[in-house]
Scaffold this motif. Structure first.
Motif, short mmCIF file in Angstrom:
data_model
loop_
_atom_site.label_atom_id
_atom_site.label_comp_id
_atom_site.label_asym_id
_atom_site.label_seq_id
_atom_site.Cartn_x
_atom_site.Cartn_y
_atom_site.Cartn_z
N THR A 148 -18.62 42.91 2.55
CA THR A 148 -19.49 43.47 3.59
C THR A 148 -18.79 43.43 4.95
O THR A 148 -18.17 42.42 5.30
N HIS A 149 -18.92 44.52 5.70
CA HIS A 149 -18.39 44.58 7.07
C HIS A 149 -19.51 44.63 8.09
O HIS A 149 -20.39 45.48 8.01
N GLY A 150 -19.43 43.70 9.06
CA GLY A 150 -20.26 43.80 10.26
C GLY A 150 -19.35 44.35 11.35
O GLY A 150 -18.74 45.40 11.20
N GLY A 151 -19.21 43.58 12.43
CA GLY A 151 -18.37 44.01 13.55
C GLY A 151 -16.92 43.59 13.42
O GLY A 151 -16.12 43.86 14.31
N THR B 76 -15.48 40.73 13.75
CA THR B 76 -14.98 39.75 14.73
C THR B 76 -14.86 38.35 14.14
O THR B 76 -14.46 37.42 14.84
N GLY C 158 -13.11 36.42 6.42
CA GLY C 158 -14.11 36.64 5.38
C GLY C 158 -14.34 38.11 5.06
O GLY C 158 -14.68 38.48 3.95
N LEU D 218 -22.22 35.03 22.63
CA LEU D 218 -20.84 34.63 22.34
C LEU D 218 -19.88 35.69 22.86
O LEU D 218 -20.29 36.83 23.14
N GLY D 219 -18.61 35.29 22.98
CA GLY D 219 -17.61 36.16 23.57
C GLY D 219 -17.47 37.51 22.89
O GLY D 219 -17.11 38.50 23.51
N ALA D 220 -17.80 37.57 21.60
CA ALA D 220 -17.66 38.82 20.84
C ALA D 220 -18.93 39.67 20.89
O ALA D 220 -19.11 40.59 20.10
N GLY E 140 -23.04 30.58 16.41
CA GLY E 140 -23.49 29.60 17.40
C GLY E 140 -23.32 30.17 18.80
O GLY E 140 -24.14 30.93 19.28
N GLU F 109 -22.25 33.85 4.45
CA GLU F 109 -21.04 34.67 4.64
C GLU F 109 -20.93 35.82 3.64
O GLU F 109 -19.86 36.10 3.11
N GLY G 215 -25.74 37.83 -0.73
CA GLY G 215 -26.48 39.07 -0.56
C GLY G 215 -26.05 39.76 0.71
O GLY G 215 -25.43 39.15 1.58
N PHE H 39 -9.62 34.91 25.99
CA PHE H 39 -8.48 34.00 25.79
C PHE H 39 -7.22 34.71 25.29
O PHE H 39 -6.28 34.06 24.85
N HIS I 49 -17.83 29.09 12.67
CA HIS I 49 -17.14 30.29 12.18
C HIS I 49 -17.29 30.49 10.68
O HIS I 49 -17.13 31.61 10.19
N ASN J 183 -18.35 39.45 -1.91
CA ASN J 183 -17.35 38.67 -1.16
C ASN J 183 -16.68 37.62 -2.05
O ASN J 183 -16.65 36.43 -1.71
C1 LIG Z 1 -13.74 36.70 21.24
C2 LIG Z 1 -14.54 36.06 20.14
C3 LIG Z 1 -15.40 35.02 20.46
C4 LIG Z 1 -16.16 34.43 19.45
N1 LIG Z 1 -17.02 33.41 19.80
C5 LIG Z 1 -17.80 32.88 18.85
C6 LIG Z 1 -18.74 31.84 19.19
O1 LIG Z 1 -18.81 31.38 20.33
N2 LIG Z 1 -19.55 31.39 18.21
C7 LIG Z 1 -19.50 31.86 16.93
O2 LIG Z 1 -20.28 31.42 16.09
N3 LIG Z 1 -18.59 32.81 16.57
C8 LIG Z 1 -17.76 33.32 17.49
N4 LIG Z 1 -16.87 34.29 17.14
C9 LIG Z 1 -16.76 34.71 15.74
C10 LIG Z 1 -17.60 35.94 15.36
O3 LIG Z 1 -17.90 36.73 16.47
C11 LIG Z 1 -18.87 35.52 14.63
O4 LIG Z 1 -18.54 34.89 13.42
C12 LIG Z 1 -19.83 36.70 14.36
O5 LIG Z 1 -21.06 36.18 13.95
C13 LIG Z 1 -19.30 37.67 13.31
O6 LIG Z 1 -20.09 38.85 13.32
P1 LIG Z 1 -19.49 40.26 12.83
O7 LIG Z 1 -20.58 41.24 12.85
O8 LIG Z 1 -18.27 40.58 13.57
O9 LIG Z 1 -19.15 39.90 11.30
P2 LIG Z 1 -17.86 40.25 10.46
O10 LIG Z 1 -16.66 39.68 11.10
O11 LIG Z 1 -17.83 41.68 10.12
O12 LIG Z 1 -18.19 39.42 9.13
C14 LIG Z 1 -18.22 38.01 9.12
C15 LIG Z 1 -18.65 37.56 7.72
O13 LIG Z 1 -20.01 37.91 7.48
C16 LIG Z 1 -20.12 38.85 6.39
N5 LIG Z 1 -21.11 39.84 6.80
C17 LIG Z 1 -21.07 40.66 7.90
N6 LIG Z 1 -22.20 41.37 7.97
C18 LIG Z 1 -22.97 41.00 6.93
C19 LIG Z 1 -24.27 41.39 6.46
N7 LIG Z 1 -25.00 42.31 7.08
N8 LIG Z 1 -24.73 40.79 5.33
C20 LIG Z 1 -24.02 39.88 4.67
N9 LIG Z 1 -22.79 39.48 5.05
C21 LIG Z 1 -22.28 40.02 6.17
C22 LIG Z 1 -18.71 39.41 6.20
O14 LIG Z 1 -18.48 39.82 4.88
C23 LIG Z 1 -17.85 38.21 6.60
O15 LIG Z 1 -17.75 37.31 5.53
C24 LIG Z 1 -16.05 34.87 18.11
C25 LIG Z 1 -15.16 35.90 17.79
C26 LIG Z 1 -14.40 36.49 18.79
C27 LIG Z 1 -13.48 37.60 18.43
#
Ligand SMILES: Cc1cc2nc3c(=O)[nH]c(=O)nc-3n(C[C@H](O)[C@H](O)[C@H](O)COP(=O)(O)OP(=O)(O)OC[C@H]3O[C@@H](n4cnc5c(N)ncnc54)[C@H](O)[C@@H]3O)c2cc1C
Length: 459
Positions: A66-69, A71, A76, A130-132, A147, A197, A201, A328, A416, A452
Motif C-alpha cells: 500500500t502507498h500513502g504519501g 514519507t 515499508g 509532523l515535518g512531512a 507521532g 503498517e 489491511g 534537516f 516510525h 505488505n
Molecule cells: C521530513 C519528515 C518528517 C517526519 N516526521 C515524523 C514525525 O515527527 N513523526 C512520525 O511519526 N513520523 C514522521 N515521519 C515519517 C512519516 O511521515 C510517517 O511515518 C507518516 O505517517 C507516513 O505517512 P505516508 O502517508 O507517507 O505513508 P507511506 O510512507 O506511504 O507508508 C508508510 C507505511 O504505511 C503503509 N500504508 C500507507 N497508507 C496505508 C493505508 N491507507 N492503509 C494501510 N497501510 C498503509 C505503507 O504500506 C507503509 O508500510 C517523517 C517523515 C519525513 C519525511
C-alpha cells in the motif's frame, strides 16, 4: 501482460491500473528518487474498488503493497518488482467535518496538511503534526501510528482515531466508523489496524477526533548548557504553563550545527550551546498566556536554566524557527550514506544513552557524525548517523545505536515503525510471546501473507 494485470484492467478499468511508464516516472519514496519497480500500480477511487482489487489479488495469490504519501522512514512502502501497488492518492475526500461532536470523516488518501487547514477554517484543530505534513496521508499516519511534535499534549494517531474502515487481504470490508468517544461494545477492532503498517489491511476511511483551535500560541527557541536542565525545564513548563505546553523539541549541538551551515538555515542563536529547545504553548487567553509564558522564561533566565532565547515576533519568524527543527536536508549528504533512527527510552536514561552512542561513533568512525534531535517529552529521539565514508556501514551503525539501547530497555521504534528496515531488530524490543501473538493476528487476517509481506514481522 500477465494474467492478473488483464483481470485487474477488465475489472477496474485502464484508468485505475497502470504499468510501464507511469511506474518509471514515480519516485520510490521521499528518501529515494529512483524509479518505482512493481508489477502494476492501482489508483482506486473508492473502497469498493480497493475491495475488488484485493479480492482479485487474493485469487491470484498476488502480493500487494500500500502507498500513502511515501514519507515513511523504514522502507515499508518500497515495492518489490513482483508486487502490486495500491495507492490511496485518489481517495482524498474530506467527507464531513462535524463541529458539534468534533469529528472529521475522511478518505485515507487525504494529505495531513489539507485536513489541518480544512478544519482550521471551522475553528477546529486536528492536532497531529509532523515535518512531512505536506505529503503524508491520514491512511499512512494511521498505518504507522504517527507521532510528531504535539504528542505530549494530544497523543499519537492512536489517540486521535475514533473509527475506521479497512479492507482485509481477501477483499472483506471491515467497517468500524465509530463517531463516539466511548464505545465499549466488544473489542476495539480499529486498534488492530492502527500501527500495523499495512500488514493486516488497507485503511480506506477514518473518523478523527478534533479539538478546538487554540486562541493563543507562544513559541521560543531557547539554548541550554546542560541536559539535566533540559529535562528539569520540561517538568517546570508542564507544571507552570498549566497544561498548555504543546511542543518541546530538543536539538543537540551537532544537529544545530549541521542545519545552520552556510546555504541552509540562518542560526538565530549562537552555534556554541550544547542544547537548543523549540518550545510552544497553546491556550485560550492571548494576554494571560503570553504574560505567563514570558514570566516562566524570565524566571528560567534568572535561575540560569536557559542561557539564551529568541521569541518570534511574527508568524514568518515562528515558521523560520520551526524550519530549523523540521527541515534537516542539510545534514543528509548527497554523497555519503546516512542512517536514520527513531528510538524511545526512559527520559532519565537519555544522557547516558546519547553519550554512549557518541562514544561509539568516535571509536568506530573517525570522520563520522551523529546528529540528534527529539521529542524528548515523549522519550523519543531521532538519530542521523553518518559514517563519514562512502562504504555502506548500516549494520555497524545499528550496533552503535541499538546495543546501548538494549541496556536501558528502550524501543527500536518510537513512531516510525519497523517496515523492512528494522525487521531483524524487532525481537530486541518485543518479547517472544508478543511476536507470536502478532504472527497469529497476521495469519488470521492474511493467511496467504499477501499484504505488505516481509514488513514488520519478516517472512
Ligand atoms: C521530513 C519528515 C518528517 C517526519 N516526521 C515524523 C514525525 O515527527 N513523526 C512520525 O511519526 N513520523 C514522521 N515521519 C515519517 C512519516 O511521515 C510517517 O511515518 C507518516 O505517517 C507516513 O505517512 P505516508 O502517508 O507517507 O505513508 P507511506 O510512507 O506511504 O507508508 C508508510 C507505511 O504505511 C503503509 N500504508 C500507507 N497508507 C496505508 C493505508 N491507507 N492503509 C494501510 N497501510 C498503509 C505503507 O504500506 C507503509 O508500510 C517523517 C517523515 C519525513 C519525511
Amino acid at each position: 501482460m500477465t494474467n492478473i494485470i488483464s483481470r485487474l484492467i477488465d475489472s477496474l478499468g485502464e484508468d485505475i491500473v497502470f504499468t510501464g511508464d507511469t511506474l518509471q516516472q514515480r519516485a520510490t519514496s521521499y528518501w529515494d528518487n529512483s524509479p518505482t519497480t512493481a508489477l502494476a500500480l492501482l489508483k482506486p477511487r473508492t473502497t469498493a474498488q480497493v475491495s475488488q482489487a484485493l479480492s482479485i489479488c487474493h485469487e491470484f495469490e498476488q502480493a500487494v503493497v500500500t502507498h500513502g504519501g511515501l514519507t515513511g522512514c523504514v522502507e515499508g512502502a518500497v515495492a518489490a518488482p513482483d508486487e502490486v501497488i495500491i495507492s490511496l492518492e485518489r481517495m482524498k475526500a474530506i467527507e464531513e467535518i462535524e463541529p458539534q461532536g468534533g469529528t472529521a470523516t475522511v478518505q485515507a488518501g487525504v494529505i495531513l496538511e489539507v485536513l489541518q487547514n480544512a478544519v482550521a477554517e471551522q475553528g477546529l484543530l486536528f492536532p497531529l503534526d509532523l515535518g512531512a505534513r505536506g505529503s503524508c496521508t491520514i491512511g499512512g499516519n494511521v498505518a504507522t501510528n504517527a507521532g510528531g511534535i504535539n504528542v505530549l499534549r494530544y497523543g499519537m494517531m492512536r489517540n486521535l482515531v475514533l473509527g475506521l474502515e479497512a479492507v482485509t487481504a481477501d477483499g472483506t470490508v471491515i467497517s468500524s466508523m465509530n463517531h463516539m468517544l466511548k464505545n465499549n461494545a466488544g473489542y476495539d477492532t480499529k486498534q488492530i489496524f492502527i500501527g500495523s503498517e499495512g500488514t493486516l489491511g488497507i485503511v480506506t476511511r477514518v473518523v478523527l477526533k478534533l479539538s478546538p483551535q487554540p486562541i493563543s500560541c507562544n513559541s521560543a527557541l531557547v539554548a541550554m548548557d546542560d541536559f539535566g536542565k533540559v529535562t528539569d525545564f520540561l517538568r517546570t513548563l508542564q507544571r507552570d504553563l498549566a497544561g498548555t505546553l504543546s511542543a518541546y523539541e530538543v536539538m543537540w549541538q551537532e544537529y544545530y550545527h549541521g542545519v545552520t551551515v552556510e546555504g541552509a538555515h540562518r542560526p538565530p542563536l549562537s552555534r556554541d550551546y550544547p542544547f537548543y529547545v523549540m518550545i510552544e504553548a497553546e491556550g485560550a487567553d492571548m494576554e494571560a498566556d503570553e504574560a505567563r509564558f514570558t514570566r516562566v522564561l524570565e524566571t528560567a533566565f534568572e535561575q540560569e536554566v536557559i542561557v539564551d532565547a529568541v521569541i518570534p515576533q511574527s508568524e514568518a519568524e515562528r515558521r523560520a524557527l520551526w524550519d530549523i527543527r523540521e527541515n534537516f536536508e542539510a545534514i543528509l549528504s548527497q554523497d555519503l550514506p546516512a542512517y536514520v533512527y527513531d528510538v524511545s527510552l526512559p527520559i532519565k536514561d537519555m544522557q547516558g544513552y546519547t553519550d554512549a552512542v557518541m562514544r561509539g561513533v568516535k571509536q568506530n568512525w573517525p570522520e563520522g557524525t551523529c546528529c540528534i534531535l527529539g521529542h524528548v517529552a515523549d522519550g523519543n529521539l531521532h538519530l542521523f548517523m553518518n559514517p563519514g565514508v562512502t562504504q555502506d556501514l548500516h549494520g555497524e551503525s545499528d550496533t552503535i545505536v541499538y546495543a546501548p539501547l538494549q541496556e536501558v530497555h528502550g524501543s527500536i521504534s518510537a513512531e516510525h515503525g519497523i517496515g523492512t528496515e528494522k525487521v531483524n531488530w524487532l525481537a530486541s524490543s518485543r518479547s517472544e510471546e508478543d511476536i507470536a501473538m502478532m504472527r497469529l493476528l497476521k495469519k488470521t487476517l492474511d493467511p496467504g501473507n499477501l499484504l505488505n509481506p516481509g514488513r514488520v514481522l519478516g517472512v
